[in-house]
Design a protein around this motif. Structure first.
Motif, PDB file in Angstrom:
ATOM      1  N   LYS A 314       0.833  -1.209   0.000  1.00 47.78           N
ATOM      2  CA  LYS A 314       0.000   0.000   0.000  1.00 47.78           C
ATOM      3  C   LYS A 314       0.866   1.257   0.000  1.00 47.78           C
ATOM      4  O   LYS A 314       0.617   2.191  -0.780  1.00 47.78           O
ATOM      5  N   ILE A 315       1.864   1.273   0.856  1.00 52.72           N
ATOM      6  CA  ILE A 315       2.745   2.446   0.944  1.00 52.72           C
ATOM      7  C   ILE A 315       3.485   2.635  -0.380  1.00 52.72           C
ATOM      8  O   ILE A 315       3.581   3.754  -0.905  1.00 52.72           O
ATOM      9  N   GLY A 316       3.993   1.551  -0.951  1.00 49.39           N
ATOM     10  CA  GLY A 316       4.712   1.647  -2.215  1.00 49.39           C
ATOM     11  C   GLY A 316       3.836   2.142  -3.345  1.00 49.39           C
ATOM     12  O   GLY A 316       4.242   3.006  -4.148  1.00 49.39           O
ATOM     13  N   LEU A 317       2.624   1.620  -3.421  1.00 51.92           N
ATOM     14  CA  LEU A 317       1.714   1.984  -4.509  1.00 51.92           C
ATOM     15  C   LEU A 317       1.135   3.381  -4.346  1.00 51.92           C
ATOM     16  O   LEU A 317       0.512   3.897  -5.281  1.00 51.92           O
ATOM     17  N   SER A 318       1.328   3.999  -3.205  1.00 54.80           N
ATOM     18  CA  SER A 318       0.900   5.381  -3.022  1.00 54.80           C
ATOM     19  C   SER A 318       1.853   6.353  -3.709  1.00 54.80           C
ATOM     20  O   SER A 318       1.500   7.519  -3.908  1.00 54.80           O
ATOM     21  N   SER A 319       3.037   5.876  -4.088  1.00 58.75           N
ATOM     22  CA  SER A 319       4.001   6.757  -4.762  1.00 58.75           C
ATOM     23  C   SER A 319       4.575   6.163  -6.044  1.00 58.75           C
ATOM     24  O   SER A 319       5.209   6.880  -6.819  1.00 58.75           O
ATOM     25  N   MET A 320       4.336   4.872  -6.297  1.00 56.00           N
ATOM     26  CA  MET A 320       4.895   4.214  -7.481  1.00 56.00           C
ATOM     27  C   MET A 320       3.800   3.506  -8.265  1.00 56.00           C
ATOM     28  O   MET A 320       2.773   3.122  -7.699  1.00 56.00           O
ATOM     29  N   PRO A 321       4.015   3.291  -9.565  1.00 48.33           N
ATOM     30  CA  PRO A 321       2.985   2.635 -10.381  1.00 48.33           C
ATOM     31  C   PRO A 321       2.860   1.139 -10.129  1.00 48.33           C
ATOM     32  O   PRO A 321       1.839   0.537 -10.456  1.00 48.33           O
ATOM     33  N   SER A 322       3.889   0.521  -9.556  1.00 51.26           N
ATOM     34  CA  SER A 322       3.836  -0.916  -9.292  1.00 51.26           C
ATOM     35  C   SER A 322       4.843  -1.279  -8.213  1.00 51.26           C
ATOM     36  O   SER A 322       5.792  -0.526  -7.955  1.00 51.26           O
ATOM     37  N   GLY A 380      -1.772   8.815   8.130  1.00 55.86           N
ATOM     38  CA  GLY A 380      -0.816   8.048   7.342  1.00 55.86           C
ATOM     39  C   GLY A 380      -1.321   7.534   6.011  1.00 55.86           C
ATOM     40  O   GLY A 380      -0.530   7.269   5.109  1.00 55.86           O
ATOM     41  N   SER A 381      -2.647   7.364   5.850  1.00 52.71           N
ATOM     42  CA  SER A 381      -3.169   6.841   4.583  1.00 52.71           C
ATOM     43  C   SER A 381      -3.804   7.921   3.721  1.00 52.71           C
ATOM     44  O   SER A 381      -4.447   7.609   2.717  1.00 52.71           O
ATOM     45  N   SER A 382      -3.596   9.186   4.080  1.00 57.29           N
ATOM     46  CA  SER A 382      -4.211  10.263   3.299  1.00 57.29           C
ATOM     47  C   SER A 382      -3.500  10.506   1.972  1.00 57.29           C
ATOM     48  O   SER A 382      -3.980  11.278   1.149  1.00 57.29           O
ATOM     49  N   GLY A 383      -2.360   9.848   1.755  1.00 54.64           N
ATOM     50  CA  GLY A 383      -1.645  10.020   0.502  1.00 54.64           C
ATOM     51  C   GLY A 383      -2.029   9.028  -0.576  1.00 54.64           C
ATOM     52  O   GLY A 383      -1.432   9.040  -1.659  1.00 54.64           O
ATOM     53  N   ILE A 384      -3.027   8.170  -0.334  1.00 54.64           N
ATOM     54  CA  ILE A 384      -3.447   7.195  -1.339  1.00 54.64           C
ATOM     55  C   ILE A 384      -3.959   7.942  -2.567  1.00 54.64           C
ATOM     56  O   ILE A 384      -4.896   8.745  -2.469  1.00 54.64           O
ATOM     57  N   PRO A 385      -3.374   7.722  -3.740  1.00 54.30           N
ATOM     58  CA  PRO A 385      -3.695   8.549  -4.912  1.00 54.30           C
ATOM     59  C   PRO A 385      -5.175   8.577  -5.282  1.00 54.30           C
ATOM     60  O   PRO A 385      -5.722   9.644  -5.561  1.00 54.30           O
ATOM     61  N   LEU A 386      -5.838   7.421  -5.301  1.00 58.68           N
ATOM     62  CA  LEU A 386      -7.240   7.399  -5.698  1.00 58.68           C
ATOM     63  C   LEU A 386      -8.086   8.224  -4.737  1.00 58.68           C
ATOM     64  O   LEU A 386      -9.026   8.921  -5.160  1.00 58.68           O
ATOM     65  N   LEU A 387      -7.758   8.199  -3.463  1.00 61.13           N
ATOM     66  CA  LEU A 387      -8.494   8.967  -2.468  1.00 61.13           C
ATOM     67  C   LEU A 387      -8.272  10.464  -2.688  1.00 61.13           C
ATOM     68  O   LEU A 387      -9.223  11.255  -2.666  1.00 61.13           O
ATOM     69  N   ARG A 388      -7.026  10.856  -2.916  1.00 59.27           N
ATOM     70  CA  ARG A 388      -6.731  12.270  -3.183  1.00 59.27           C
ATOM     71  C   ARG A 388      -7.483  12.745  -4.429  1.00 59.27           C
ATOM     72  O   ARG A 388      -8.036  13.849  -4.457  1.00 59.27           O
ATOM     73  N   GLN A 389      -7.469  11.922  -5.466  1.00 62.35           N
ATOM     74  CA  GLN A 389      -8.141  12.290  -6.719  1.00 62.35           C
ATOM     75  C   GLN A 389      -9.640  12.451  -6.501  1.00 62.35           C
ATOM     76  O   GLN A 389     -10.269  13.372  -7.045  1.00 62.35           O
ATOM     77  N   SER A 390     -10.216  11.585  -5.716  1.00 61.49           N
ATOM     78  CA  SER A 390     -11.653  11.627  -5.459  1.00 61.49           C
ATOM     79  C   SER A 390     -12.049  12.915  -4.735  1.00 61.49           C
ATOM     80  O   SER A 390     -13.035  13.569  -5.094  1.00 61.49           O
ATOM     81  N   ILE A 391     -11.274  13.291  -3.723  1.00 62.06           N
ATOM     82  CA  ILE A 391     -11.589  14.508  -2.977  1.00 62.06           C
ATOM     83  C   ILE A 391     -11.300  15.750  -3.809  1.00 62.06           C
ATOM     84  O   ILE A 391     -12.053  16.736  -3.758  1.00 62.06           O
ATOM     85  N   ALA A 392     -10.251  15.707  -4.621  1.00 66.07           N
ATOM     86  CA  ALA A 392      -9.960  16.835  -5.520  1.00 66.07           C
ATOM     87  C   ALA A 392     -11.093  17.041  -6.515  1.00 66.07           C
ATOM     88  O   ALA A 392     -11.435  18.183  -6.866  1.00 66.07           O
ATOM     89  N   ALA A 393     -11.692  15.955  -6.979  1.00 66.05           N
ATOM     90  CA  ALA A 393     -12.817  16.063  -7.915  1.00 66.05           C
ATOM     91  C   ALA A 393     -14.036  16.691  -7.240  1.00 66.05           C
ATOM     92  O   ALA A 393     -14.810  17.415  -7.892  1.00 66.05           O
ATOM     93  N   LEU A 394     -14.202  16.443  -5.943  1.00 65.13           N
ATOM     94  CA  LEU A 394     -15.314  17.047  -5.212  1.00 65.13           C
ATOM     95  C   LEU A 394     -15.091  18.530  -4.953  1.00 65.13           C
ATOM     96  O   LEU A 394     -16.050  19.311  -4.916  1.00 65.13           O
TER      97      LEU A 394
END
Length: 423
Positions: A314-322, A380-394
């Motif tokens: 999870k931590i790795g995928l929050s900053s890397m594609p794989s 600690g989990s606020s950097g998850i990309p999909l979550l950030r994108q979702s809130i940015a869209a709102l």
């Protein structure tokens, strides 16, 4: 941020699902106290070392476990609050350990380390709490806070009060701003996601009563350990037979995998009853090679090790594609590639739940999205990309600020402790 001229009388305690901190305002220094090897975070971990008959905490506890000492690793202790498990017990080092006593062990150690770092005793504290310990159950939520207060008093705090964690983070953020802002605090912790809409400004920071500035609070019982869980279920557990079939075409029972993917239930799989059940399942399984891995994992009690690998992914995928996980404790030489898209698929329903809670919060406050000036992320989990994108869209017009992901709440609780109890 202005520095206090006199040390505060009370401290702030952020007992977190994954990490804990302690804050104390004193002249010329950071509000966060060092708790382990100079670091201000203490992982919320207790390891009962059976070989050496001792207890270790935090990173040291994780290190002991990963080095292979026999014993019991306990993590995500905060998840016990508000759950039916809190009045239960577990076997540790040959004796029954009540879960309430487990909480006392860890929070007592947290207080002890805070006092050692501060060079003084604390008998008064403001504890952080999520907006909801338990969703849609006020009685259970109140019981969770009572349990935490009882634990705090049992370890020596004489005066205890509480503040919502996102509000504490807001007060910490407020120390550094120059103009009035309407801020959405997004706190994605280990066990919950919590939100506050707060009016902040340098002029209002010194007011004793900020009730009029708190426009709305909301929360949902989704946090970092849930992201770990569903990432594990969707990408790792299939390697152990999850979703595979028995000879009668029914699925291998999923309960074993859900227990392994959930920090505070991993040990449920280590009973003799479960071991005997799994022998029957194995004989009936179509893909016995995968069940071999499951049996090996349980026989060697490597469930917590596997949960750490899921968290690592999870931590790795929050900053890397794989990421590529080495899973050699399951099977020699086994590696597994996980893509960011796999992560997004696994946690999409969790992100939808978080986004829905933010939308409801805005409705409750009768605010339009354009009125929000700033989104402040912590946890600690606020950097998850999909979550950030979702809130940015709102909130497309709001600027984004990232706080200290692990320290903003503890620092804010220190501010609140000084405000409530003085110097």
């Amino acid at each position: 941020m202005s520095s206090p001229t006199i040390s505060a009388r009370a401290c702030g305690i952020d007992f977190g699902t994954s990490n804990s901190t302690a804050g104390w305002l004193r002249p010329g220094q950071s509000p966060l106290l060092a708790l382990e090897d100079g670091k201000t975070t203490l992982p919320s971990v207790v390891f009962f070392n059976a070989e050496e008959d001792r207890i270790s905490y935090g990173r040291a506890g994780l290190d002991d476990y990963l080095e292979g000492y026999e014993g019991r690793l306990m993590r995500s202790l905060k998840s016990l609050l508000g759950s039916s498990l809190i009045d239960g017990q577990t076997e540790v080092m040959g004796r029954a350990l009540p879960f309430r006593e487990l909480l006392t062990h860890f929070i007592g150690e947290l207080k002890k380390r805070a006092e050692a770092s501060a060079g003084r005793n604390f008998d008064t504290a403001v504890f952080g709490r999520p907006v909801h310990f338990v969703d849609d159950n006020q009685a259970a939520d109140q019981q969770a806070q009572r349990t935490l207060e009882e634990t705090a008093r049992a370890i020596g705090f004489k005066e205890v009060s509480f503040q919502f964690e996102p509000i504490a983070a807001a007060f910490h953020y407020e120390q550094g701003i120059t103009n009035e802002e309407l801020v959405l605090i997004v706190d994605i912790g280990g066990g919950t996601s919590d939100f506050s809409l707060v009016r902040l400004s340098p002029k209002r920071a010194s007011l004793p009563n900020r009730q009029d500035d708190l426009l709305a609070n909301g929360g949902i019982h989704i946090g970092g350990t849930d992201f770990d869980k569903y990432l594990s279920l969707n990408t790792i557990m299939p390697l152990l037979g999850y979703k595979t079939r028995l000879q009668n075409n029914s699925e291998v029972p999923s309960s074993y995998y859900f227990n392994l993917a959930t920090w505070h239930t991993i040990n449920f799989n280590y009973t003799r009853k479960i071991w005997m059940e799994l022998q029957d399942v194995y004989r009936d399984a179509r893909e016995q090679d995968k069940l071999d891995r499951l049996l090996r994992l349980i026989e060697h009690r490597e469930g917590h090790w596997l949960a750490l690998r899921a968290e690592e992914a999870k931590i790795g995928l929050s900053s890397m594609p794989s990421v590529t996980l080495s899973l050699d404790r399951i099977h020699q030489g086994l590696q597994h590639d996980i893509e960011r898209s796999d992560f997004d698929t696994a946690v999409n329903h969790l992100v939808d739940g978080v986004s829905g809670t933010v939308q409801q919060l805005l409705q409750d406050a009768s605010l339009s999205t354009e009125q929000i000036d700033t989104v402040f992320f912590t946890g600690g989990s606020s950097g998850i990309p999909l979550l950030r994108q979702s809130i940015a869209a709102l909130l497309p017009t709001a600027r984004t600020v990232e706080g200290d992901l692990f320290g903003s709440i503890g620092a804010g609780l220190a501010v609140e402790a000084q405000r409530r109890y003085g110097n």
